[in-house]
Design a protein around this motif. Structure first.
Motif, short mmCIF file in Angstrom:
data_model
loop_
_atom_site.label_atom_id
_atom_site.label_comp_id
_atom_site.label_asym_id
_atom_site.label_seq_id
_atom_site.Cartn_x
_atom_site.Cartn_y
_atom_site.Cartn_z
N ALA A 390 15.79 13.65 2.77
CA ALA A 390 14.61 13.79 1.91
C ALA A 390 14.70 12.91 0.68
N TYR A 391 15.88 12.84 0.07
CA TYR A 391 16.04 12.02 -1.13
C TYR A 391 17.22 11.07 -0.94
N PRO A 392 17.02 9.77 -1.11
CA PRO A 392 15.81 9.10 -1.59
C PRO A 392 14.88 8.60 -0.49
N TRP A 393 15.30 8.78 0.80
CA TRP A 393 14.59 8.11 1.89
C TRP A 393 13.18 8.64 2.08
N GLY A 394 12.90 9.88 1.63
CA GLY A 394 11.54 10.40 1.73
C GLY A 394 10.56 9.53 0.95
N PHE A 395 10.95 9.13 -0.25
CA PHE A 395 10.08 8.28 -1.07
C PHE A 395 9.93 6.89 -0.46
N PHE A 396 11.03 6.36 0.08
CA PHE A 396 10.93 5.05 0.72
C PHE A 396 10.03 5.10 1.96
N ALA A 397 10.11 6.20 2.72
CA ALA A 397 9.27 6.34 3.90
C ALA A 397 7.79 6.39 3.53
N TYR A 398 7.48 7.20 2.51
CA TYR A 398 6.07 7.29 2.09
C TYR A 398 5.61 5.99 1.43
N ALA A 399 6.51 5.29 0.76
CA ALA A 399 6.16 3.98 0.19
C ALA A 399 5.79 3.00 1.30
N ALA A 400 6.55 3.04 2.40
CA ALA A 400 6.24 2.16 3.54
C ALA A 400 4.86 2.48 4.12
N VAL A 401 4.50 3.77 4.13
CA VAL A 401 3.17 4.17 4.61
C VAL A 401 2.09 3.58 3.70
N GLY A 402 2.32 3.63 2.38
CA GLY A 402 1.36 3.05 1.45
C GLY A 402 1.20 1.56 1.65
#
Length: 432
Positions: A390-402
């Motif tokens: 979840a952290y930090p890869w959750g933010f990187f995953a959602y950033a990739a979606v953006g």
């Protein structure tokens, strides 16, 4: 002359109730699971949530298309009445299957509400204000979400979880008859179905242009309507790109609303701050909608959406960096400005670039297919949490979606270009 403001207010309230629906299940689930008369499991809670989202998807696809056939006003009154009555019924049951079915059918009603509301506001304020029209209505969605969370704090403990559904249904039951008497039909719809005299009367009353340049170009090009028209030139390219972008946009909205507190807890922040981040994220969304509306009216929803998706990716990635608490709250607030507004700018692009005889169908398809992203967002977050990523890869995953949302949005092409903000005139441009 009558003001379109009454139309905007009525539809804003309807969308606020959509925001209530987004939060109410999450707000009441803990109390439902502790209720000695029921004890639903976490898996059953997930099934109820998913049923509601599938209902919204079907409602957006079916009711959105029906709006171009039977009228905006009728659909809005039906949708508000349906989801309000079904939500009220949820306050009087302890049965898992009855509650799930009620949630599903309430979702169908809600699914038709949002695309129809955006279409009507766009038509009553004019296509050149499609950006601010969409973002203005969508502030109701996020304000509804915040108010529901606050309502839960004061209602659930003293009165029980049933009270949230009963109280939440009352505004819709009042709104539906008010709409019956005060909400006019879209003059563009009336003109499209041959009720020209009635259409002109309403257009004159509200100071509206009955047929704009895009409507005239569409009439000269083809009389075909419905979903099939969206899969043919000049709409095919935009349709496919918008549907994929809408998937990404709603994946971000629902994924972050569902899992942000848990991701922050995985980063060793306490529960109080984790919930605070979620509140600040949604407050940022309201501010972002106001800013995005003004920017998109000046530079077009498409250009603004591209920027907003890119900035979403940047700030989501920044949230993976440890920083002082004040700086983190500021980063979360700015992230909310961009992330939750990106999807709304996709709706604004749809409203601006489709003629009135296709607008609600196109909006419904974008919202309906996007609901698959709404279902996928929580699933993605859940998988990352399950595997301790979840952290930090959750933010990187959602950033990739953006970032992917920005790439997909770049594939779209405007059907017309504004010559300037001063003249606000449409200049047709074909799209293949």
């Amino acid at each position: 002359m009558r003001s379109p403001a009454i139309v905007v207010v009525l539809l804003w309230i309807a969308v606020l109730l959509d925001g209530f629906d987004m939060v109410v299940l999450g707000a009441t689930l803990p109390a439902m699971m502790d209720d000695p008369n029921w004890h639903p499991t976490a898996a059953q809670g997930t099934q109820i949530s998913t049923a509601g989202l599938f209902g919204m998807m079907i409602g957006a696809l079916v009711i959105g298309a029906a709006t171009d056939k039977i009228g905006r006003r009728n659909v809005m009154i039906f949708s508000v009445s349906a989801f309000s009555l079904l939500t009220l019924a949820m306050g009087f049951t302890y049965s898992f299957w009855i509650f799930l079915l009620l949630r599903f059918f309430a979702g169908v009603g809600l699914g038709g509400c949002l695309p129809t509301a955006i279409s009507m506001v766009t038509e009553f304020r004019g296509r050149d204000k499609a950006g601010s029209s969409t973002t203005t209505v969508m502030t109701g969605y996020h304000i509804g979400a915040v108010l529901t969370a606050l309502l839960g704090i004061f209602i659930i403990e003293p009165f029980g979880w049933h009270a949230m559904y009963i109280i939440g249904a009352i505004p819709g039951l009042i709104l539906a008859p008010v709409m019956y008497f005060l909400l006019p039909e879209s003059p563009q719809y009336l003109n499209n179905v041959g009720r020209t005299k009635e259409a002109q009367e309403i257009a004159d009353q509200y100071g509206l242009e009955l047929v704009d340049e895009l409507d005239r170009e569409a009439a000269a090009h083809s009389q075909e309507t419905g979903a099939k028209a969206l899969l043919k030139p000049p709409y095919l390219r935009n349709s496919l790109a918008v549907w994929a972008t809408s998937f990404m946009g709603l994946l971000l909205v629902y994924g972050l609303n569902t899992w942000l507190p848990q991701i922050m807890r995985a980063a060793d922040y306490d529960m109080g701050n984790s919930l605070g981040f979620l509140m600040v994220l949604n407050i940022g969304a309201v501010v972002g909608l106001i800013i995005a509306g003004a920017v998109s009216d000046r530079f077009s929803p498409r250009t603004t959406a591209l920027l907003w998706f890119v900035m979403s990716a940047v700030f989501l990635a920044l949230m993976a960096i440890r920083m002082p608490m004040t700086a983190l709250y500021i980063t979360v607030f700015i992230t909310g400005i961009f992330v939750f507004c990106s999807q709304n700018l996709v709706y604004a692009f749809v409203g601006e670039n489709h003629p009135s005889n296709l607008r609600a169908t196109a909006m419904g398809m974008a919202a309906g297919i996007g609901r698959l992203g709404a279902i996928s967002g929580p699933v993605l977050g859940g998988l990352l949490i399950t595997y301790n990523l979840a952290y930090p890869w959750g933010f990187f995953a959602y950033a990739a979606v953006g970032l992917l949302g920005a790439i997909l949005m770049s594939i779209t092409r405007p059907l017309y270009k504004k010559r300037s903000r001063v003249t606000a005139e449409a200049e047709p441009q074909s799209v293949s």
